[in-house]
Design a protein around this motif. Structure first.
Motif, mmCIF file in Angstrom:
data_model
loop_
_atom_site.group_PDB
_atom_site.id
_atom_site.type_symbol
_atom_site.label_atom_id
_atom_site.label_comp_id
_atom_site.label_asym_id
_atom_site.label_seq_id
_atom_site.Cartn_x
_atom_site.Cartn_y
_atom_site.Cartn_z
ATOM 1 N N PRO A 32 0.837 -1.203 0.000
ATOM 2 C CA PRO A 32 0.000 0.000 0.000
ATOM 3 C C PRO A 32 0.876 1.258 0.000
ATOM 4 C CG PRO A 32 0.042 -0.984 2.181
ATOM 5 C CD PRO A 32 0.761 -1.934 1.274
ATOM 6 N N MET A 33 0.676 2.119 -0.989
ATOM 7 C CA MET A 33 1.422 3.370 -1.070
ATOM 8 C C MET A 33 0.522 4.577 -0.856
ATOM 9 S SD MET A 33 4.540 2.408 -1.525
ATOM 10 C CE MET A 33 5.419 3.836 -2.140
ATOM 11 N N SER A 34 -0.736 4.321 -0.582
ATOM 12 C CA SER A 34 -1.702 5.363 -0.236
ATOM 13 C C SER A 34 -2.673 4.754 0.763
ATOM 14 C CB SER A 34 -2.431 5.870 -1.486
ATOM 15 O OG SER A 34 -3.094 4.806 -2.160
ATOM 16 N N GLY A 35 -3.495 5.595 1.383
ATOM 17 C CA GLY A 35 -4.442 5.081 2.362
ATOM 18 C C GLY A 35 -3.825 4.922 3.739
ATOM 19 N N GLU A 36 -4.523 4.200 4.611
ATOM 20 C CA GLU A 36 -4.144 4.142 6.017
ATOM 21 C C GLU A 36 -2.843 3.390 6.274
ATOM 22 O OE1 GLU A 36 -7.210 2.262 8.223
ATOM 23 O OE2 GLU A 36 -7.159 0.387 7.092
ATOM 24 N N ASN A 37 -2.447 2.508 5.373
ATOM 25 C CA ASN A 37 -1.205 1.753 5.567
ATOM 26 C C ASN A 37 -0.062 2.252 4.688
ATOM 27 O OD1 ASN A 37 -2.125 -0.203 7.529
ATOM 28 N ND2 ASN A 37 -3.357 -1.094 5.888
ATOM 29 N N ALA A 38 -0.213 3.468 4.167
ATOM 30 C CA ALA A 38 0.772 4.003 3.230
ATOM 31 C C ALA A 38 2.165 4.126 3.862
ATOM 32 C CB ALA A 38 0.313 5.360 2.700
ATOM 33 N N GLU A 39 2.224 4.537 5.136
ATOM 34 C CA GLU A 39 3.527 4.722 5.771
ATOM 35 C C GLU A 39 4.272 3.395 5.909
ATOM 36 O OE1 GLU A 39 3.063 6.766 9.435
ATOM 37 O OE2 GLU A 39 2.627 8.704 8.500
ATOM 38 N N VAL A 40 3.528 2.329 6.187
ATOM 39 C CA VAL A 40 4.160 1.015 6.282
ATOM 40 C C VAL A 40 4.663 0.582 4.907
ATOM 41 C CG1 VAL A 40 3.838 -1.409 6.915
ATOM 42 C CG2 VAL A 40 2.658 0.390 8.205
ATOM 43 N N GLY A 41 3.816 0.754 3.887
ATOM 44 C CA GLY A 41 4.222 0.392 2.534
ATOM 45 C C GLY A 41 5.432 1.173 2.071
ATOM 46 N N GLN A 42 5.457 2.478 2.376
ATOM 47 C CA GLN A 42 6.590 3.302 1.984
ATOM 48 C C GLN A 42 7.860 2.862 2.694
ATOM 49 O OE1 GLN A 42 6.554 6.123 -0.394
ATOM 50 N NE2 GLN A 42 8.661 5.349 -0.217
ATOM 51 N N SER A 43 7.736 2.466 3.950
ATOM 52 C CA SER A 43 8.892 2.003 4.701
ATOM 53 C C SER A 43 9.483 0.737 4.078
ATOM 54 C CB SER A 43 8.497 1.747 6.164
ATOM 55 O OG SER A 43 9.612 1.541 6.985
ATOM 56 N N ILE A 44 8.622 -0.175 3.657
ATOM 57 C CA ILE A 44 9.094 -1.389 2.979
ATOM 58 C C ILE A 44 9.743 -1.042 1.652
ATOM 59 C CG2 ILE A 44 8.352 -3.547 1.909
ATOM 60 C CD1 ILE A 44 6.165 -3.728 4.048
ATOM 61 N N ALA A 45 9.107 -0.124 0.897
ATOM 62 C CA ALA A 45 9.659 0.282 -0.394
ATOM 63 C C ALA A 45 11.022 0.941 -0.221
ATOM 64 C CB ALA A 45 8.691 1.231 -1.107
ATOM 65 N N ASN A 46 11.156 1.789 0.798
ATOM 66 C CA ASN A 46 12.452 2.422 1.068
ATOM 67 C C ASN A 46 13.520 1.378 1.383
ATOM 68 O OD1 ASN A 46 11.318 4.953 0.738
ATOM 69 N ND2 ASN A 46 11.142 5.375 2.930
ATOM 70 N N ALA A 47 13.117 0.350 2.118
ATOM 71 C CA ALA A 47 14.074 -0.702 2.485
ATOM 72 C C ALA A 47 14.544 -1.468 1.257
ATOM 73 C CB ALA A 47 13.444 -1.651 3.503
ATOM 74 N N THR A 48 13.654 -1.696 0.296
ATOM 75 C CA THR A 48 14.096 -2.379 -0.930
ATOM 76 C C THR A 48 15.067 -1.497 -1.705
ATOM 77 O OG1 THR A 48 12.211 -1.597 -2.262
ATOM 78 C CG2 THR A 48 11.942 -3.672 -1.095
ATOM 79 N N THR A 49 14.827 -0.189 -1.699
ATOM 80 C CA THR A 49 15.760 0.735 -2.341
ATOM 81 C C THR A 49 17.129 0.649 -1.675
ATOM 82 O OG1 THR A 49 13.985 2.281 -2.926
ATOM 83 C CG2 THR A 49 16.209 3.157 -2.849
ATOM 84 N N MET A 50 17.147 0.648 -0.344
ATOM 85 C CA MET A 50 18.409 0.519 0.392
ATOM 86 C C MET A 50 19.157 -0.742 -0.014
ATOM 87 S SD MET A 50 17.632 1.672 4.335
ATOM 88 C CE MET A 50 19.214 0.985 4.845
ATOM 89 N N ALA A 51 18.440 -1.842 -0.112
ATOM 90 C CA ALA A 51 19.082 -3.115 -0.442
ATOM 91 C C ALA A 51 19.693 -3.076 -1.835
ATOM 92 C CB ALA A 51 18.073 -4.259 -0.327
ATOM 93 N N LEU A 52 18.979 -2.460 -2.778
ATOM 94 C CA LEU A 52 19.523 -2.349 -4.131
ATOM 95 C C LEU A 52 20.788 -1.493 -4.150
ATOM 96 C CD1 LEU A 52 16.228 -1.817 -6.179
ATOM 97 C CD2 LEU A 52 17.689 -3.852 -6.180
ATOM 98 N N LEU A 53 20.770 -0.394 -3.414
ATOM 99 C CA LEU A 53 21.938 0.478 -3.345
ATOM 100 C C LEU A 53 23.096 -0.188 -2.619
ATOM 101 C CD1 LEU A 53 20.181 3.854 -2.454
ATOM 102 C CD2 LEU A 53 21.310 3.308 -4.608
ATOM 103 N N ASP A 54 22.789 -0.807 -1.492
ATOM 104 C CA ASP A 54 23.835 -1.389 -0.661
ATOM 105 C C ASP A 54 24.565 -2.538 -1.356
ATOM 106 O OD1 ASP A 54 23.180 0.411 1.294
ATOM 107 O OD2 ASP A 54 22.170 -1.032 2.595
#
Length: 388
Positions: free
Chosen positions: A65-87
């Motif tokens: 979920p990137m919008s709605g009530e669980n958007a912050e959780v979804g964004q946190s997971i998405a950010n973590a995948t970005t970190m993994a790709l960079l790292d």
């Protein structure tokens, strides 16, 4: 066993050179290709929804979920995948994020149409069926972030921290310390049902006895009433409180006095990182099992430096899903279906949350440690196994 994977993990968490962060492209991000010259007419407008034609990259969809009530959780997971790709410096993966808030099935249809051969997600168990109905028809497996084992299949792999495994690990530890007669205090509903069944199964498997089970509706007074009923029963040496730290601390004084060694109190993975437990004298000495936290602390520090805030605890699943996918690419050709059996390696995979291996039924088995609630700190009293 985990040597190569440990090198990937160490490179990711230890790199100080990756100062920037990238945004995972959304399913609709424009990435037009350059057209050749046209003499008879102006060039056609690029397709703003088309992804580049990657021949050397694996296309992997992230459904959260990137919008709605669980958007912050979804964004946190998405950010973590970005970190993994960079790292990891992964250049053979293209991970595209699809928002499930507008409909999990439609997100899955877009992901499949875009040529993704593996889906990471969805987050919520209620969305698994909708995603699976689309993905299965196209032979695309799911690695879901849910912890509900009932959705697991041979093409749906449950990556979340499973509460039943936490309960079983803690019960085994308690029985190793001499516990034999158990009582259970659990809320009504799915979580209470799952943890109660897990405790009953674990106790009976070791030859112990379930003396009493008290259920309650979640609320400030219901758990106290249930604890009072349990105290009246007596005859047990250990009590499982299958609820969060706040409610557990409310029930504990009804079951024992501060300083008493019995009954022993045990809990679930819900107690992980819940510092409020340390303020309750009655909770001191209580045990619970969870995945190791050492690597999480390093991850959280790196995450905050990049994104300016602390991650949700579940974000490690996004990071680990990328590490796992990189491991799979050794035997997986871009553009092809994921070969059957790659995800069920008996040796498992190593991530931020420790070792995990998927069984043939799709359930992810994790190595958990047992912690004890102390006076101002948690202590690991039984370390997690380092492998399987």
């Amino acid at each position: 066993m985990f040597g190569s994977f440990k090198r990937i993990l160490a490179m990711g968490l230890g790199s100080a050179l990756l100062a920037g962060c990238a945004v995972i492209p959304d399913a609709g991000s424009p990435r037009p290709e350059t057209s050749g010259p046209v003499t008879s007419a102006p060039p056609a407008a690029p397709d703003m929804t088309a992804l580049p034609q990657d021949e050397d990259r694996h296309r992997v969809a992230l459904l959260v979920p990137m919008s709605g009530e669980n958007a912050e959780v979804g964004q946190s997971i998405a950010n973590a995948t970005t970190m993994a790709l960079l790292d990891t410096g992964a250049e053979n993966l293209r991970i595209t994020t699809y928002d499930t808030s507008g409909g999990a099935a439609s997100a899955a249809r877009r992901a499949v149409a875009d040529g993704n051969r593996l889906i990471l997600g969805p987050l919520q168990r209620d969305n698994v069926g909708d995603v699976l109905s689309v993905a299965r028809a196209n032979n695309v497996p799911l690695i879901t972030f849910s912890n509900d084992t009932t959705v697991a299949r041979n093409d749906v792999f449950v990556m979340g921290h499973v509460p039943e495994q936490s309960v079983e690990r803690t019960v085994d530890f308690a029985m190793d310390q001499g516990a034999s007669r158990f009582a259970i205090l659990a809320p009504r509903g799915d979580y209470g049902n799952r943890t109660t069944v897990a405790a009953e199964r674990a106790v009976q498997a070791r030859g112990g006895t379930i003396v009493d089970v008290q259920r309650y509706d979640r609320g400030n007074t219901s758990i106290i009433s249930a604890a009072d009923r349990l105290a009246t029963t007596g005859g047990y040496d250990t009590v499982l409180i299958a609820d969060n730290a706040r409610l557990a601390a409310m029930a504990a004084p009804r079951l024992k006095d501060a300083g008493d060694s019995l009954p022993s109190l045990i809990g679930t993975e819900l107690w992980s990182r819940q510092g409020s437990l340390l303020n309750s004298a009655e909770m001191r000495g209580a045990w619970f099992a969870a995945v190791p936290d050492d690597r999480y602390r390093q991850f959280a520090s790196s995450y905050e430096s990049r994104f300016g805030q602390q991650p949700f605890r579940i974000a490690t699943l996004g990071y680990d899903a990328v590490l796992l996918t990189l491991r799979l690419t050794r035997d997986w050709r871009p553009g092809r279906d994921l070969p059957e059996g790659l995800l069920t390696d008996d040796g498992g995979f190593l991530g931020l949350d420790g070792p995990i291996r998927f069984q043939s039924n799709g359930i992810g088995e994790r190595a958990m440690e047992v912690r004890q609630v102390g006076n101002g700190a948690f202590t690991v009293v039984s370390p997690a196994p380092t492998g399987f």
